[in-house]
Design a protein around this motif. Structure first.
Motif, PDB file in Angstrom:
ATOM      1  N   ARG A  67     -13.887  29.781  41.957  1.00 30.51           N
ATOM      2  CA  ARG A  67     -14.720  29.377  43.023  1.00 30.51           C
ATOM      3  C   ARG A  67     -15.281  30.803  43.840  1.00 30.51           C
ATOM      4  O   ARG A  67     -14.560  31.522  44.317  1.00 30.51           O
ATOM      5  N   GLY A  68     -16.852  31.253  43.672  1.00 31.65           N
ATOM      6  CA  GLY A  68     -17.449  32.236  44.505  1.00 31.65           C
ATOM      7  C   GLY A  68     -17.520  31.605  45.763  1.00 31.65           C
ATOM      8  O   GLY A  68     -17.642  30.700  46.175  1.00 31.65           O
ATOM      9  N   PRO A  69     -17.755  32.824  46.689  1.00 32.18           N
ATOM     10  CA  PRO A  69     -18.188  32.613  48.279  1.00 32.18           C
ATOM     11  C   PRO A  69     -19.378  31.683  48.164  1.00 32.18           C
ATOM     12  O   PRO A  69     -19.268  30.839  49.508  1.00 32.18           O
ATOM     13  N   ASP A  70     -20.214  31.587  47.496  1.00 34.99           N
ATOM     14  CA  ASP A  70     -21.287  30.807  47.593  1.00 34.99           C
ATOM     15  C   ASP A  70     -21.205  29.407  47.034  1.00 34.99           C
ATOM     16  O   ASP A  70     -22.115  28.672  46.949  1.00 34.99           O
ATOM     17  N   GLY A  71     -20.078  29.099  46.505  1.00 31.25           N
ATOM     18  CA  GLY A  71     -19.829  27.745  45.782  1.00 31.25           C
ATOM     19  C   GLY A  71     -19.771  27.705  44.317  1.00 31.25           C
ATOM     20  O   GLY A  71     -19.544  26.517  43.806  1.00 31.25           O
ATOM     21  N   SER A  72     -20.396  28.650  43.712  1.00 27.44           N
ATOM     22  CA  SER A  72     -20.620  28.467  42.268  1.00 27.44           C
ATOM     23  C   SER A  72     -19.142  28.572  41.506  1.00 27.44           C
ATOM     24  O   SER A  72     -18.372  29.239  41.891  1.00 27.44           O
ATOM     25  N   GLU A  73     -19.181  27.795  40.408  1.00 28.06           N
ATOM     26  CA  GLU A  73     -17.735  27.788  39.860  1.00 28.06           C
ATOM     27  C   GLU A  73     -17.754  28.552  38.530  1.00 28.06           C
ATOM     28  O   GLU A  73     -18.863  28.621  37.695  1.00 28.06           O
TER      29      GLU A  73
END
Length: 163
Positions: A67-73
């Motif tokens: 999971r990235g800092p922006d919430g993308s998975e």
């Protein structure tokens, strides 16, 4: 006629990275094969591992979701092809659970851990189905991403993980 040697053919399909780690390979192997530890270092800086599942046997599942800092998975799954404790781990995304072929197989990873005077020579090789797939992976940032993940692994096994 352009004929390449088998090694040259592999080289055009392969990306790799190596580092000498100041930790025994049994510890590095545990960090790779125990989900609790793998989840703490898997992925580049700023990423977390929301899901980490593995069935540590040949044919067993390997599944992560970064999971990235922006919430993308960023999900990834595959199966183990070879496990030799504490020397080698091989897994591929060419198959999913139950050996069902992937819609778009991307690579096979070969992780080797060589013992060098109580230190570990860590080598990660990513073998791709074509030179174009290798190039695409390189352009996606293989060396940066896998290198940052390796930085996190080194920090774990040298500073935070008990023996």
């Amino acid at each position: 006629m352009n004929v390449l040697s088998p090694r040259a053919q592999v080289a055009e399909h392969e990306l790799s990275l190596s580092r000498l780690i100041d930790a025994p390979r049994t510890k590095v192997f545990r960090a790779w094969t125990e989900p609790h530890w793998l989840a703490q270092w898997w992925g580049p800086h700023g990423m977390t591992t929301a899901v980490c599942e593995m069935e540590l046997w040949v044919g067993g599942l390997f599944r992560t979701v970064m999971r990235g800092p922006d919430g993308s998975e960023f999900p990834s799954q595959g199966v183990f092809l070879d496990i030799v404790a504490p020397e080698r781990i091989v897994f591929t995304d060419a198959f999913g659970p139950g050996w069902v072929p992937s819609a778009k197989a991307f690579m096979t990873a070969i992780i080797t851990l060589d013992n060098i005077h109580d230190r570990t020579l860590y080598t990660a090789r990513a073998l791709h189905w074509s030179a174009a797939d290798r190039m695409a992976h390189e352009e996606m940032g293989f060396h940066r991403g896998w290198g940052e993940s390796l930085d996190r692994l080194v920090d774990l096994v040298t500073r935070r993980m008990p023996d």
